[in-house]
Design an enzyme around this catalytic site. Structure first.
Site, mmCIF file in Angstrom:
data_model
loop_
_atom_site.group_PDB
_atom_site.id
_atom_site.type_symbol
_atom_site.label_atom_id
_atom_site.label_comp_id
_atom_site.label_asym_id
_atom_site.label_seq_id
_atom_site.Cartn_x
_atom_site.Cartn_y
_atom_site.Cartn_z
ATOM 1 N N ASN A 91 3.719 -15.487 -16.444
ATOM 2 C CA ASN A 91 4.394 -16.406 -15.085
ATOM 3 C C ASN A 91 4.211 -17.444 -14.882
ATOM 4 O O ASN A 91 5.216 -18.453 -14.794
ATOM 5 C CB ASN A 91 2.968 -15.487 -13.625
ATOM 6 C CG ASN A 91 2.928 -13.911 -14.001
ATOM 7 O OD1 ASN A 91 3.555 -13.432 -15.194
ATOM 8 N ND2 ASN A 91 2.271 -13.432 -13.265
ATOM 9 N N ASP A 92 3.249 -18.321 -14.597
ATOM 10 C CA ASP A 92 3.034 -19.938 -14.646
ATOM 11 C C ASP A 92 3.967 -20.184 -15.958
ATOM 12 O O ASP A 92 4.746 -21.523 -15.877
ATOM 13 C CB ASP A 92 1.624 -20.071 -14.102
ATOM 14 C CG ASP A 92 1.437 -20.009 -12.846
ATOM 15 O OD1 ASP A 92 2.606 -20.905 -11.978
ATOM 16 O OD2 ASP A 92 0.783 -19.982 -13.023
ATOM 17 N N GLU A 128 -0.940 -21.376 -19.113
ATOM 18 C CA GLU A 128 0.118 -21.414 -18.420
ATOM 19 C C GLU A 128 0.681 -22.780 -18.129
ATOM 20 O O GLU A 128 1.510 -22.335 -17.381
ATOM 21 C CB GLU A 128 -0.835 -21.433 -16.924
ATOM 22 C CG GLU A 128 -2.074 -20.341 -16.414
ATOM 23 C CD GLU A 128 -2.228 -19.995 -15.348
ATOM 24 O OE1 GLU A 128 -1.998 -19.218 -14.511
ATOM 25 O OE2 GLU A 128 -3.002 -20.910 -14.775
ATOM 26 N N CYS A 173 -2.247 -12.211 -20.136
ATOM 27 C CA CYS A 173 -2.215 -11.058 -18.616
ATOM 28 C C CYS A 173 -0.905 -11.841 -17.563
ATOM 29 O O CYS A 173 -1.821 -11.238 -16.686
ATOM 30 C CB CYS A 173 -3.283 -11.649 -17.429
ATOM 31 S SG CYS A 173 -3.965 -13.580 -17.265
ATOM 32 N N ARG A 230 -8.309 -11.646 -10.388
ATOM 33 C CA ARG A 230 -8.629 -12.447 -9.546
ATOM 34 C C ARG A 230 -9.031 -12.392 -8.332
ATOM 35 O O ARG A 230 -9.509 -11.593 -7.626
ATOM 36 C CB ARG A 230 -6.659 -12.293 -8.831
ATOM 37 C CG ARG A 230 -5.506 -12.613 -10.355
ATOM 38 C CD ARG A 230 -4.248 -12.629 -8.862
ATOM 39 N NE ARG A 230 -3.336 -12.338 -9.917
ATOM 40 C CZ ARG A 230 -2.355 -12.061 -10.722
ATOM 41 N NH1 ARG A 230 -2.569 -10.268 -10.285
ATOM 42 N NH2 ARG A 230 -1.762 -12.033 -11.688
ATOM 43 N N ARG A 254 8.777 -20.212 -9.588
ATOM 44 C CA ARG A 254 8.801 -18.719 -8.800
ATOM 45 C C ARG A 254 8.657 -18.297 -8.494
ATOM 46 O O ARG A 254 8.673 -17.064 -8.076
ATOM 47 C CB ARG A 254 7.244 -18.680 -9.962
ATOM 48 C CG ARG A 254 5.698 -18.684 -9.267
ATOM 49 C CD ARG A 254 4.448 -18.594 -10.304
ATOM 50 N NE ARG A 254 4.220 -17.010 -9.831
ATOM 51 C CZ ARG A 254 2.893 -16.711 -10.282
ATOM 52 N NH1 ARG A 254 2.120 -17.242 -11.496
ATOM 53 N NH2 ARG A 254 2.427 -15.782 -10.315
ATOM 54 N N ARG A 305 -11.294 -14.570 -13.561
ATOM 55 C CA ARG A 305 -10.704 -15.919 -13.394
ATOM 56 C C ARG A 305 -11.321 -17.075 -12.074
ATOM 57 O O ARG A 305 -10.899 -16.338 -11.020
ATOM 58 C CB ARG A 305 -9.158 -15.870 -13.278
ATOM 59 C CG ARG A 305 -8.641 -17.010 -13.079
ATOM 60 C CD ARG A 305 -6.756 -16.873 -12.779
ATOM 61 N NE ARG A 305 -6.721 -16.855 -11.244
ATOM 62 C CZ ARG A 305 -5.724 -16.179 -11.411
ATOM 63 N NH1 ARG A 305 -4.396 -16.303 -12.154
ATOM 64 N NH2 ARG A 305 -4.619 -15.530 -10.024
ATOM 65 N N HIS A 363 1.061 -1.457 0.138
ATOM 66 C CA HIS A 363 -0.120 -0.065 0.681
ATOM 67 C C HIS A 363 0.879 1.266 0.348
ATOM 68 O O HIS A 363 0.631 2.387 -0.519
ATOM 69 C CB HIS A 363 -0.980 -0.402 1.260
ATOM 70 C CG HIS A 363 -2.577 -0.525 0.736
ATOM 71 N ND1 HIS A 363 -3.087 -1.151 1.950
ATOM 72 C CD2 HIS A 363 -2.744 -1.381 -0.624
ATOM 73 C CE1 HIS A 363 -4.328 -2.185 1.292
ATOM 74 N NE2 HIS A 363 -4.040 -1.242 -0.705
HETATM 75 C C1 PEP Z 1 0.442 -15.962 -14.737
HETATM 76 O O1 PEP Z 1 0.782 -17.192 -14.001
HETATM 77 O O2 PEP Z 1 0.269 -14.976 -15.675
HETATM 78 C C2 PEP Z 1 -1.068 -15.104 -14.176
HETATM 79 C C3 PEP Z 1 -1.373 -13.997 -14.736
HETATM 80 O O3 PEP Z 1 -1.726 -15.913 -13.295
HETATM 81 P P1 PEP Z 1 -0.929 -16.212 -11.456
HETATM 82 O O4 PEP Z 1 0.092 -14.574 -11.597
HETATM 83 O O5 PEP Z 1 -1.953 -15.324 -11.026
HETATM 84 O O6 PEP Z 1 -0.989 -16.992 -11.005
HETATM 85 MG MG MG Z 2 -1.252 -18.312 -12.369
#
Ligand code: PEP
Ligand code: MG
Length: 572
Positions: free
Chosen positions: A454-455, A431, A502, A295, A465, A331, A188
């Site tokens: 990301n995944d 993912e 995303c 999310r 990660r 999601r 924050h």
């Molecule tokens: C991702 O995995 O790229 C994603 C957007 O989901 P999260 O980061 O919430 O796992």
């Molecule tokens: Mg993910």
């Protein structure tokens, strides 16, 4: 001179004198109490004073920063009413006869640590808020509430960590920049820094004991670079960069509500990743054309039972109303062994990222998905939102078919109850490499894909990660990840389906020509990145992007791809 690199948190370059913030540590007394009822009343009095202070801070934040920033302090008040937290404090005072200070310190700290243990950075950042409220109550109990250092001249604030209360109490005109040794980029404090327009860097490995008061500091909120004890030459160079950064940001913000069109007229959608109503409001202010990832985990964590359908409907409805007919991609629940939800009875797993999580819960607990899908459909029926639902962590076709059956069941029950349901697109996240490789089969089952880089990076490169030790191996620029992205988009388009992204990669301006060239239709990112990425998209011609993407796919390493892109960005 100390020169280090932290995490960029709020853009811009700050140049000024260092002011090291060293708040008084409150020593927490710990002793048994005889009259626990009186102790409980003493705490109630401190809570009441804390509420008044927080209302005042909310009013101050509203004037200095805005509505969303005021909401931070409104949220702090909610911690003082949190049933679970209060029950824990009450138990320690009334059953264990502990004094109020120790009871507050223990219960609030336990709660903060539980949040920190979650994988999601949003919840980790909330731990800082819980600690902030804890300190406020402890100060009130100890009678030392006015014992806070004052920032009386313009300076760059450097601290071990800063709470939102610390940040808002500083006179805005005196904060040139913020640098903390701890903290993540979604805390924050960072949100406040962004709203105040103050450059900030977090997680900067500085030794505070070696910083002389008044030493000259250069802080770059875009690269994360911090120099303490800067020389006159470094300062002169930084001043030039600061001027051009300010001009550039002003251009980006002025055009942030315009569409993202390449120079030859190809348009893509730029939307936001959000995790709350406040995020949705910020997204609109930054020029988001919709939500590309809502999310929904925040509805399920830190509680004793599943959220009721009507509770979910109410929250979704409010977010949909704010988005006023724009597309919203929601999601479904993405939770697993790394996030505590005791009522789900998730067992401890040695590899939670490869375990019983997200869509994989569906066969044992279809009720959870049906409940969420129903709540989403009811909220959509009550608003004009363009709802799109997507499933996380899909790795095989059967999961999509089963989830679609549940979706159809939920919709037909609601229609029988008289609901007029809108058209809802149904999609999946890409993912897992298996889903990307078989995208042409998945495309027959869904309306769209959204690539979660990301995944996808974690699973393609076998890099956990959350493990900092191997973090340098993880890069979405890795050609293996790029090939999976390319195949996903190719297969979707061959079947007339659209593709979004995303994962964090979509918010990286350097990746814009590459992703445009691969044919990505929708870019979804943190709200603050939207003006920059829109502007990055406008620099390119789509035909040149296609060539850039083809060349990038031919490299063997992430480093080679990055070097190539840095070169083309520089010469564009
Ligand atoms: C991702 O995995 O790229 C994603 C957007 O989901 P999260 O980061 O919430 O796992
Ligand atoms: Mg993910």
């Amino acid at each position: 001179m100390q020169h280090c690199k932290g995490l960029p948190a709020s853009g811009g370059i700050a140049i000024g004198k260092a002011w090291v913030y060293r708040p008084q540590r409150i020593k927490v007394p710990r002793h048994p109490v005889e009259d626990s009822e009186q102790e409980w009343q003493r705490l109630q009095h401190a809570f009441a004073c804390a509420r008044t202070q927080l209302q005042e801070l909310a009013a101050r934040a509203q004037t200095a920063a805005g509505k969303e920033e005021a909401a931070i302090f409104a949220a702090h008040q909610l911690f003082l009413e949190d049933a679970e937290l209060l029950a824990a404090v009450q138990h320690l005072i009334q059953d264990e006869h502990l004094n109020a200070e120790a009871a507050v310190a223990d219960s609030f700290e336990h709660y903060a640590e539980m949040l920190l243990a979650l994988e999601d950075t949003y919840f980790q950042a909330r731990a800082q808020d819980v600690r902030d409220v804890k300190q406020r109550v402890l100060r009130l109990l100890s009678g030392k509430e006015n014992d806070v250092p004052i920032l009386s001249a313009a300076a760059i604030v450097i601290a071990e960590d800063l709470t939102p209360s610390d940040t808002i109490q500083f006179d805005r005109c005196n904060i040139l920049g913020i640098c903390t040794v701890r903290g993540g980029p979604t805390s924050h404090t960072v949100i406040l820094a962004r709203a105040l327009g103050v450059p900030a860097v977090v997680s900067a490995p500085l030794d505070l004991s070696k910083i002389a008061e008044g030493a000259m500091v250069v802080l770059d909120g875009d690269s994360g670079e911090v120099i303490v004890g800067a020389t006159p030459e470094t300062i002169a160079q930084a001043r030039q960069r600061a001027d051009s950064w300010q001009q550039q940001r002003a251009v980006e913000l002025a055009a942030s509500h315009q569409p993202a069109l390449t120079r030859d007229g190809h348009q893509v959608e730029v939307v936001a990743n959000v995790g709350s109503l406040e995020d949705a409001q910020q997204a609109l202010a930054m020029g988001a054309e919709g939500i590309g990832l809502l999310r929904t985990e925040f509805l399920y964590l830190n509680r004793c039972q599943l959220p009721a359908e009507n509770e979910q409907v109410e929250i979704y409805r409010r977010i949909f109303e704010v988005m006023a007919g724009r597309p919203v991609v929601v999601r479904t629940l993405d939770i697993g062994g790394d996030k505590p939800a005791p009522y789900l009875h998730i067992q401890t797993e040695s590899n939670p990222f490869l375990g019983w999580r997200a869509i994989r819960m569906m066969s044992e607990r279809p009720d959870i998905l049906i409940n969420q899908l129903s709540a989403l459909l009811i909220a959509a029926a009550k608003t004009t939102t363009d709802l799109r639902i997507m499933l996380p962590l899909v790795s095989c076709l059967g999961e999509v078919k089963q989830a679609k059956t549940l979706f159809d069941q939920a919709a037909s029950v609601l229609r029988e109850q008289g609901y007029q349901l809108p058209e809802v697109q149904f999609g999946i996240m890409i993912e897992v490499p298996s889903a990307a490789l078989l995208a042409s089969h998945f495309a027959l089952q869904v309306d769209f894909f959204s690539i979660g880089t990301n995944d996808l990076t974690q699973y393609t490169l076998a890099v956990d990660r959350t493990n900092e030790r191997v973090a340098s191996l993880a890069s979405p620029y890795h050609p293996a990840v790029l090939k999976l992205i390319a195949e996903t988009i190719r297969a979707a388009h061959a079947h007339g389906k659209w593709v979004g992204m995303c994962g964090e990669f979509a918010g990286d301006p350097m990746a814009a020509p590459l992703l445009l060239g691969l044919g990505l239709d929708e870019f979804s990112m943190a709200p603050a990145s939207i003006p920059t990425v829109k502007q990055a998209i406008r620099r390119w011609r789509w035909d040149e992007c296609k060539q850039i993407a083809q060349i990038a796919l031919g490299f063997a390493t992430a480093a080679a791809v990055r070097t190539y892109l840095q070169g083309v960005v520089r010469s564009s």
